[in-house]
Design an enzyme around this catalytic site. Structure first.
Site, short mmCIF file in Angstrom:
data_model
loop_
_atom_site.label_atom_id
_atom_site.label_comp_id
_atom_site.label_asym_id
_atom_site.label_seq_id
_atom_site.Cartn_x
_atom_site.Cartn_y
_atom_site.Cartn_z
N ARG A 61 56.61 81.85 32.38
CA ARG A 61 55.62 82.71 31.70
C ARG A 61 55.50 82.33 30.22
O ARG A 61 54.45 82.52 29.59
CB ARG A 61 56.00 84.20 31.85
CG ARG A 61 55.10 85.13 31.06
CD ARG A 61 55.12 86.58 31.53
NE ARG A 61 56.44 87.13 31.73
CZ ARG A 61 57.28 87.47 30.75
NH1 ARG A 61 56.94 87.33 29.49
NH2 ARG A 61 58.47 87.98 31.04
N TYR A 114 29.14 88.54 29.20
CA TYR A 114 29.52 88.71 30.61
C TYR A 114 29.88 90.19 30.82
O TYR A 114 30.58 90.79 30.00
CB TYR A 114 30.70 87.78 30.91
CG TYR A 114 31.26 87.99 32.28
CD1 TYR A 114 30.47 87.77 33.41
CD2 TYR A 114 32.56 88.42 32.46
CE1 TYR A 114 30.97 87.98 34.67
CE2 TYR A 114 33.07 88.63 33.73
CZ TYR A 114 32.27 88.41 34.83
OH TYR A 114 32.76 88.62 36.08
N ASP A 186 33.07 82.77 23.19
CA ASP A 186 33.17 82.44 24.62
C ASP A 186 32.25 81.24 24.85
O ASP A 186 31.03 81.34 24.79
CB ASP A 186 32.73 83.65 25.46
CG ASP A 186 32.89 83.40 26.96
OD1 ASP A 186 32.88 82.23 27.37
OD2 ASP A 186 32.99 84.38 27.73
N LYS A 211 34.75 78.18 35.75
CA LYS A 211 33.39 77.64 35.74
C LYS A 211 33.41 76.12 35.55
O LYS A 211 33.98 75.42 36.36
CB LYS A 211 32.57 78.38 34.67
CG LYS A 211 32.74 79.90 34.72
CD LYS A 211 32.26 80.45 36.04
CE LYS A 211 32.32 81.95 36.24
NZ LYS A 211 33.36 82.75 35.70
C1 LIG Z 1 30.73 83.75 30.20
C2 LIG Z 1 31.87 84.29 31.00
N1 LIG Z 1 33.00 84.65 30.35
C3 LIG Z 1 34.06 85.16 31.03
C4 LIG Z 1 34.03 85.32 32.39
C5 LIG Z 1 35.23 85.88 33.12
O1 LIG Z 1 35.92 84.84 33.74
P1 LIG Z 1 36.79 85.01 35.10
O2 LIG Z 1 35.85 85.37 36.19
O3 LIG Z 1 37.40 83.65 35.24
O4 LIG Z 1 37.80 86.06 34.85
C6 LIG Z 1 32.89 84.95 33.10
C7 LIG Z 1 32.82 85.12 34.56
O5 LIG Z 1 31.79 84.94 35.18
C8 LIG Z 1 31.77 84.42 32.38
O6 LIG Z 1 30.64 84.06 33.01
#
Ligand SMILES: Cc1ncc(COP(=O)(O)O)c(C=O)c1O
Length: 396
Positions: A61, A114, A186, A211
């Site tokens: 961890r 998101y 992000d 992604k």
């Molecule tokens: C732009 C963006 N940030 C964060 C996330 C969250 O990621 P995760 O689904 O891997 O937890 C997503 C998920 O679709 C996303 O599209």
């Protein structure tokens, strides 16, 4: 000796970043250290590892060679000081909130982030006394107006999901720093191939590894990369103690996926540009949003801060939601599924899927209208994708 990547191109860097030759057996592939803990040579060695006087692995961890290889690789691509891999993208988002916010502190965020990145703030962090303002960060005046003396975090997503609106990263870095706040970006939609927020002034960049970086629609994961040692240590302390870390096998898989990132991104982008142009000219399409189109209101900003336009397209069809459903139900190549950034094309309807839990008025105000469809363009032959969209649009 690891390869010196200084001055090397992005394709060489994505191929070799984090590579650390195995001195025991010479394995070219990265070994999976599938262990939860590490044996100390003796009691003094254990104590030195804990005090930090000697570098050494203690417990997975806290650190693990396979996980660290992935972290070093992605850090190299984002030009950061250090990276921390997390169990999911949301574990990375949550860790960023937890590190920089507390009772009585405030964050400013992109309104069309998101869905879960917004919900976890509105539903959960608010319970602990954190305050928030989600605004249209594409409009810098709105960002400036939203900043307060207690704002500790400016959190942006650019391009935003799923409006494909852009936020000026360098300008937001200036605003955040004038107010003593950190800027977290992000960067999921762009991947480190097409946009590097840390070089534009951001303090932290995060990705849903699920992604583009993994790219094969078979692993969930996330990562945070800090520009400085100080921010890296703050984030690492929170993640190590709260436990949202990645595991060694997951790290091995995402590193394996990442080696082909630039090839996939390049191909997806070529396809997306052609499809966006095709859709824009189509009589059954009301509007298309893609940063590579001249019609994108922030096309100039896209050229300035991004190295390419990506492979995410949003569009609306003539006839609204019902016509949109006809497309969703009749395309044969893009699969009707959430997520994005994989080798295969995916299509979805954010208002009823990824962003369904945002109250309707807030959702519409953020530009996530009922008729908006989101297409993640994959690496298929673009002629096949276009023919498939054509037959589905003809059914409207
Ligand atoms: C732009 C963006 N940030 C964060 C996330 C969250 O990621 P995760 O689904 O891997 O937890 C997503 C998920 O679709 C996303 O599209």
């Amino acid at each position: 000796m690891s390869l010196d990547l200084k001055g090397k191109g992005i394709n060489t860097r994505v191929t070799h970043a984090g590579e650390n030759p195995d001195s025991v057996h010479g394995s070219v592939g990265v070994p999976i250290y599938q262990t939860s803990t590490f044996k100390f040579r003796d009691a003094d060695h254990g104590a030195r590892c804990f005090s930090g006087d000697e570098k050494g692995y203690i417990y997975t961890r806290i650190g693990n060679p396979t996980i660290n290889t992935f972290e070093e690789a992605v850090t190299e691509l984002e030009h950061g000081f250090g990276g921390i891999a997390t169990a999911s993208g949301m574990a990375a988002v949550t860790a960023a909130y937890m590190t920089y916010l507390g009772a009585g502190s405030h964050m400013v965020g992109t309104d069309a982030v998101y869905g879960s990145s917004r919900m976890v703030m509105e539903n959960d962090f608010s319970r602990f006394g954190a305050e928030y303002s989600f605004v249209d960060t594409a409009n810098l005046d709105e960002v400036r107006k939203a900043m307060r003396p207690n704002t500790k975090l400016l959190y942006i997503e650019t391009p935003a999901n799923p409006t494909i609106k852009l936020t000026d990263i360098a300008a937001c870095a200036e605003i955040a720093h004038e107010h003593g706040a950190v800027l977290v970006v992000d960067n999921t939609f762009m991947s480190p191939i097409l946009q590097n927020p840390l070089t534009l002034g951001a303090d932290i960049v995060l990705h849903s590894i699920t992604k583009f970086i993994n790219g094969h629609t078979d692993v969930v994961g996330g990562v945070l990369i800090a520009k400085t040692e100080e921010e890296f240590n703050r984030l690492k302390a929170v993640i190590n103690n709260t436990g949202g870390t990645m595991d060694p096998h997951q790290s091995w898989l995402v590193l394996r996926g990442m080696r082909t990132l630039s090839l996939r991104v390049q191909r997806g982008e070529e396809n997306a540009q052609k499809l966006a142009e095709y859709l824009e000219a189509h009589s059954k399409i009301e509007w298309v949003r893609y940063p590579g189109l001249q019609s994108h209101p922030q096309h100039d900003l896209a050229k300035r801060q991004m190295k390419g336009f990506g492979s995410m397209i949003s569009f609306g069809v003539v006839g609204g939601v019902e016509s949109g459903k006809t497309v969703l139900n009749n395309v044969k190549i893009p699969q009707l599924a959430v997520s994005l950034g994989g080798y295969e094309s995916l299509i979805q309807h954010p208002a009823s899927m990824t962003h369904h839990n945002i109250p309707e008025a807030e959702r519409i105000e953020a530009g996530i209208t009922d008729g908006l469809m989101r297409l993640s363009v994959g690496t298929e032959d673009v002629e096949d994708l276009q023919a498939d969209l054509e037959q589905a649009l003809a059914l409207i």
